[in-house]
Scaffold this active site. Sequence first.
Site, PDB file in Angstrom:
ATOM      1  N   ASN A  61      87.430 -96.048 -46.518  1.00 42.23           N
ATOM      2  CA  ASN A  61      86.785 -96.225 -47.814  1.00 42.23           C
ATOM      3  C   ASN A  61      87.481 -97.345 -48.572  1.00 42.23           C
ATOM      4  OD1 ASN A  61      85.099 -93.923 -47.404  1.00 42.23           O
ATOM      5  ND2 ASN A  61      86.793 -92.621 -47.981  1.00 42.23           N
TER       6      ASN A  61
ATOM      7  N   HIS B 259      90.887 -84.831 -56.465  1.00 45.49           N
ATOM      8  CA  HIS B 259      89.819 -84.422 -55.557  1.00 45.49           C
ATOM      9  C   HIS B 259      90.377 -83.832 -54.263  1.00 45.49           C
ATOM     10  CE1 HIS B 259      87.438 -87.935 -57.537  1.00 45.49           C
ATOM     11  NE2 HIS B 259      87.414 -86.857 -58.291  1.00 45.49           N
TER      12      HIS B 259
ATOM     13  N   LYS C 227      94.528 -88.281 -45.810  1.00 50.50           N
ATOM     14  CA  LYS C 227      94.260 -89.663 -46.212  1.00 50.50           C
ATOM     15  C   LYS C 227      95.504 -90.527 -46.043  1.00 50.50           C
ATOM     16  CE  LYS C 227      91.083 -88.125 -49.831  1.00 50.50           C
ATOM     17  NZ  LYS C 227      90.838 -88.055 -51.274  1.00 50.50           N
TER      18      LYS C 227
ATOM     19  N   TYR D 165      91.433 -96.568 -48.171  1.00 51.25           N
ATOM     20  CA  TYR D 165      91.992 -95.362 -47.576  1.00 51.25           C
ATOM     21  C   TYR D 165      91.210 -94.918 -46.357  1.00 51.25           C
ATOM     22  CZ  TYR D 165      88.760 -93.068 -50.937  1.00 51.25           C
ATOM     23  OH  TYR D 165      87.685 -92.697 -51.685  1.00 51.25           O
TER      24      TYR D 165
ATOM     25  N   ASP E 191      85.302 -85.752 -63.183  1.00 45.84           N
ATOM     26  CA  ASP E 191      86.750 -85.763 -63.377  1.00 45.84           C
ATOM     27  C   ASP E 191      87.151 -85.229 -64.746  1.00 45.84           C
ATOM     28  OD1 ASP E 191      87.163 -86.775 -60.824  1.00 45.84           O
ATOM     29  OD2 ASP E 191      87.002 -88.843 -61.502  1.00 45.84           O
TER      30      ASP E 191
END
Length: 190
Positions: free
Chosen positions: A53, A66, A76, A136, A174
Site C-alpha cells: 500500500n 486500525h 505490516k 507498507y 478515526d
Amino acid sequence: MNIIDTKIPELLILEPRVFEDDRGWFMESFNQKNFTTLLNERGFEAPNFVQDNHSSSQKGALRGLHYQLNPFAQAKLVRVVQGRAWDVAVDIRQRSPTFGQWVGVELTGSNHRQFWIPAGFAHGFVALEDNTQFLYKTTSYYNKESERTILWNDKDLEINWPVEGLELKLTDKDREGATFKQTIESGDNF
C-alpha cells in the site's frame, strides 16, 4: 541492516544500509531471505506479504489506530519515503505481557527506518509534514468488514502523540473509534 529493539520484543525498527555518494544514494528496501533470517533469529515466524500500500498525507492527517480481525489480521512492514510521520503500534493481544502498551517511532524519508508490526497490534500514524508518503507491506488483504478502529487519543492508552500545534485532520472513522476498554469488552481483539 541495523536492528533496533523496542520495549515490546515483537516490534522492531529496521535501519537498512544506505550507500551514498555525490550522485545520490541506494538501499535495499526489502529482501525476503534476509527478513526471514532476521525474524527467525529472534524466534518469530517470517511473514508472507500479499499486498503493498502507498498513501500520501498532508501535515496533521492522523490515521488509526486500525487493525483487522482474524482471519484477516495483518502484519505490516511500514516506512516513509517522503516527508515525516510519527508511527505507533499498540499491543492488543490480551494474553501478552505487553498488552495495552505502545511503541512510537519517527519515520522519515531521510532516516530510511522501517517499522515491523506483527498481527495483534493496532496501528496508526500522524503526518508531521505535507506530502508525507507512506509505504507498507501487509500479510493479509484488506477486508472492510473485519477492520476495527481504536480511538487514537484513548485516555487508557496514554499515547504521546507529537500533535501540539498541528491542525489534526481525521476521518469520521478515526474520530469516532472505539475506546480501548470498549475494544476489550467487545472481544474483537487478539
